[in-house]
Design an enzyme around this catalytic site. Structure first.
Site, PDB file in Angstrom:
ATOM      1  N   ASP A 165      41.660  47.912  35.220  1.00  0.00           N
ATOM      2  CA  ASP A 165      40.366  47.257  35.061  1.00  0.00           C
ATOM      3  C   ASP A 165      39.462  47.553  36.253  1.00  0.00           C
ATOM      4  O   ASP A 165      39.940  47.782  37.360  1.00  0.00           O
ATOM      5  CB  ASP A 165      40.557  45.729  35.001  1.00  0.00           C
ATOM      6  CG  ASP A 165      41.193  45.301  33.686  1.00  0.00           C
ATOM      7  OD1 ASP A 165      41.100  46.070  32.717  1.00  0.00           O
ATOM      8  OD2 ASP A 165      41.780  44.205  33.652  1.00  0.00           O
ATOM      9  N   GLU A 222      47.570  48.701  33.429  1.00  0.00           N
ATOM     10  CA  GLU A 222      47.772  47.412  34.062  1.00  0.00           C
ATOM     11  C   GLU A 222      47.972  46.334  32.995  1.00  0.00           C
ATOM     12  O   GLU A 222      47.137  46.153  32.118  1.00  0.00           O
ATOM     13  CB  GLU A 222      46.504  47.136  34.880  1.00  0.00           C
ATOM     14  CG  GLU A 222      46.317  45.749  35.326  1.00  0.00           C
ATOM     15  CD  GLU A 222      44.905  45.584  35.917  1.00  0.00           C
ATOM     16  OE1 GLU A 222      44.075  46.515  35.852  1.00  0.00           O
ATOM     17  OE2 GLU A 222      44.648  44.494  36.434  1.00  0.00           O
ATOM     18  N   ASP A 243      41.528  42.937  40.920  1.00  0.00           N
ATOM     19  CA  ASP A 243      42.943  43.141  40.630  1.00  0.00           C
ATOM     20  C   ASP A 243      43.232  44.592  40.272  1.00  0.00           C
ATOM     21  O   ASP A 243      44.228  45.166  40.700  1.00  0.00           O
ATOM     22  CB  ASP A 243      43.386  42.253  39.452  1.00  0.00           C
ATOM     23  CG  ASP A 243      43.633  40.823  39.917  1.00  0.00           C
ATOM     24  OD1 ASP A 243      43.679  40.618  41.150  1.00  0.00           O
ATOM     25  OD2 ASP A 243      43.766  39.938  39.053  1.00  0.00           O
ATOM     26  N   ASP A 246      37.962  45.674  38.233  1.00  0.00           N
ATOM     27  CA  ASP A 246      37.762  44.441  39.002  1.00  0.00           C
ATOM     28  C   ASP A 246      38.693  44.458  40.219  1.00  0.00           C
ATOM     29  O   ASP A 246      39.341  45.468  40.496  1.00  0.00           O
ATOM     30  CB  ASP A 246      38.012  43.209  38.122  1.00  0.00           C
ATOM     31  CG  ASP A 246      39.448  43.156  37.609  1.00  0.00           C
ATOM     32  OD1 ASP A 246      40.276  43.984  38.060  1.00  0.00           O
ATOM     33  OD2 ASP A 246      39.745  42.295  36.760  1.00  0.00           O
TER      34      ASP A 246
END
Ligand code: 0RA
Length: 635
Positions: free
Chosen positions: A500, A427, A504, A502
């Site tokens: 990640d 990403e 996103d 998180d």
């Protein structure tokens, strides 16, 4: 008299030894009995016990199955059925309950249900669960009494005891999976929730109550509408072409068939098939029977009613936008394929195609408006396909995928043997930079991606390659896309999603999994897709440091390093330098990766539809329901 007594004693010992040998075999090769020793195998333990309760519902003796994840991480499964018999078996010198829980081959003897699956991963019996649990408690309410027997790694602590009176009937199994047998013993709410929801859709008589005492979350699964409601659920954020799913039921040649189907205005097909409530991700004879009858019946109807001009619709034309559930029940189904995920019994093919053919023609005759909509949808799929082919032929253009060179953003590896190559899809450009520096360039390639651009819910399938990021991905992987995807042409055998931890990252992971599931399904089926698991924490003191991949590991690392140890939480891949990224997440010797299954693909696809779909209400519900997870993800 004496002689008889001795004989009985000898038999008892002999039987105990046989039972012990059985348990030993299970503990020696747990994977052979429960499928695997990872999180999947762990959850199979729960399915095994819950399925026994559901069998009791299907046999007409119970209505409810309660599943509780206890605060200490154990699981309790309670049904309100007859209760496993507790009486002494004279021949064996043990109670039926003990036999059921300790004798590998006793399962079948107790269960008269002919739809119970023999062999394979399912229906291995609760004795396997017992052997793989550090502790198990079986409680039976029957005949006014409460009986109990307890076990450690499958061995009874003593005989069945009466522990009190009872005015109910049923069975409770509580077990603590053995951490020495499994890589992880942490139960996942979403995995279990999904399984119980499916089981309730497929067994409309059953109610499954599910509670997680670790978090206080609980819900009830019961669907009077059965498979029809299942299809409505799958389509909850899509736009159906006709108001309610078609529902066809019946029995042919001892195969009980239950089918529901509904078309939407979308382009994807989602057809899930089950045998004796076991999901068959690779389909098989029941699915083939369904498909042939569907294609033939719609072509016949279209021709007879002059809706088709001169065309003959292909299977993929009639299935565009279709959501369907095919559930069959049959005695002794035979499974095929490497993972036994495909029904092989030929009797199911004829049975399903005969029933489908009859019921669907009848439906089309009785519902001409719906019939017209469906034929029109298939005709437009046919025309779209033809137009794309003509455009290709006219320009004598090879497909985009064959002519274009590798994407500029791809940092390829030098090895050329696909079975040795890995592609990391990363990403963002910054994490991509660290990954490029940290990798072993001999066999690891890096493709940085931006997630938002992958979001193409409404794109026609033939327009997918107009999207730069999707084109890059398809060219890099090398097997093509959509119906033409060819897994034998892929350039990497490990395709690893690295994002990640998180919101996103989770979002991009969902987009990618959905794309793979919809457009490169064989890549998932062949087990080539993985999710990288970066550590969540770094625990350090002076020069010593330990990476921790979950909270438990963090706590034990703190204890190991002792007084004055520090902990830092990784929020994103960007916080690791290239060397750390290699050590923790990319080095095959030390990294952890999760293999993606078809079930993961289906869940991602559902989540994706809800998040991107036509309907606001399911999205609102989803966000409320998952708010706490998102908060957890985001700390
Ligand atoms: C066979 C016979 C009887 C009960 C069961 C099986 C039974 C097994 C399980 C496993 C989980 N829950 C269960 N509930 C019942 C009873 C036969 C009788 O009462 O006559």
């Amino acid at each position: 008299m004496d002689g008889n007594f001795n004989k009985a004693e000898e038999d008892y010992d002999a039987d105990s030894i046989v039972a012990l040998h059985g348990l030993e075999a299970v503990r020696k090769r747990p994977g052979m009995y429960i499928g695997s020793t990872d999180s999947r195998g762990l959850h199979h333990m729960v399915y095994e016990v819950v399925d026994n309760g559901i069998d009791e519902v299907m046999a007409g003796f119970a209505t409810e199955v309660d599943v509780v994840i206890n605060e200490d991480g154990s699981i309790s499964v309670t049904d309100d059925g007859r209760g496993i018999p507790t009486g002494m078996n004279q021949e064996e010198g043990k109670s039926a309950l003990e036999m059921c829980l300790t004798d590998l081959h006793a399962g079948g003897k107790f269960n008269q249900n002919s739809y119970k699956v023999s062999g394979g991963l399912h229906g291995v019996g609760v004795s396997v669960v017992n052997a793989l649990s550090e502790r198990l408690i079986a409680t039976v309410d029957r005949e006014g009494k409460r009986f109990q027997q307890t076990y450690r790694i499958g061995i009874p602590d003593g005989p069945v005891e009466v522990i009190g009176d009872s005015d109910r009937h049923g069975t409770t199994i509580t077990f603590w999976p053995d951490p020495e047998m499994f890589e992880t013993v942490a139960f996942d709410y979403t995995t279990l929730q999904n399984r119980f929801r499916n089981q309730a859709f497929l067994n409309k008589e059953a109610t499954i109550n599910f509670e997680d005492k670790r978090t206080g979350r609980k819900e009830r699964f019961h669907y009077d509408g059965g498979v029809s409601e299942f299809v409505q659920y799958l389509n909850r954020s899509k736009t159906p072409l006709h108001p309610s799913p078609m529902h066809f039921e019946g029995e042919k040649n001892n195969v009980v068939i239950d089918i529901a189907l509904q078309w939407t205005d979308g382009y994807n097909e989602e057809i899930d098939s089950f045998v004796n409530t076991i999901f068959t991700p690779e389909g098989g004879t029941h699915l083939t029977g369904f498909r042939t009858a569907l294609t033939k019946t719609i072509n016949d109807y279209g021709k007879a009613n002059n809706l088709l001009k001169d065309m003959t619709l292909e299977g993929s034309d009639v299935r565009e936008g279709l959501t369907a559930i095919i559930s069959v029940r049959m005695p002794e189904p035979q499974f095929e394929g490497q993972t036994k995920a495909k029904l092989g019994s030929s009797i199911a093919q004829g049975a399903v195609s005969a029933l489908m053919g009859e019921k669907l023609s009848e439906f089309l005759l009785e519902n001409p408006q719906v019939a017209q909509l469906i034929v029109k949808k298939a005709v437009s799929a046919f025309e779209g396909r033809e137009a794309a082919r003509k455009a290709r032929d006219a320009t004598r253009r090879k497909s985009v995928l064959e002519t274009t060179s590798l994407p500029g953003k791809l940092a390829d590896c030098s090895e050329r043997d696909p079975s040795k190559c890995e592609l990391y899809i990363v990403e963002g450009d910054s994490a991509g930079g660290s990954a490029k520096q940290g990798r072993d360039r001999q066999f690891q390639a890096i493709l940085p991606l931006r997630g938002k651009i992958l979001n193409v819910e409404k794109a026609r399938p033939d327009r997918l390659l107009d999207h730069e990021e999707i084109k890059n991905l398809a060219i890099a992987i090398g097997g093509g896309i959509g119906k033409e995807f060819d897994v034998s042409k892929i350039r990497y055998h490990n395709v690893v999603i690295m994002t990640d931890a998180d919101v996103d990252g989770a979002h991009i992971g969902t987009l990618l999994l959905t794309l793979f599931y919809r457009q490169m399904k064989p890549l998932i089926e062949a087990g080539h897709v993985y999710i990288a698991m970066p550590p969540l924490y770094r625990v350090y003191k002076g020069k010593k440091q330990i990476y921790a991949y979950n909270d438990e590991e963090m706590v034990s690392a703190m204890a190991e390093l002792g007084q004055g140890a520090n902990v830092s939480r990784y929020k994103g891949l960007g916080e690791m330098n290239p060397q750390q990224l290699w050590e923790t997440t990319m080095n095959p010797e030390t990294r952890i990766m999760k293999k993606v299954t078809i079930e993961d693909g289906i869940l991602a696809d559902q989540l994706f539809s809800v998040l991107m779909g036509d309907d606001v209400e399911p999205r609102r519900e989803f966000i409320i329901e998952h708010a706490h997870e998102v908060i957890n993800l985001d700390v």
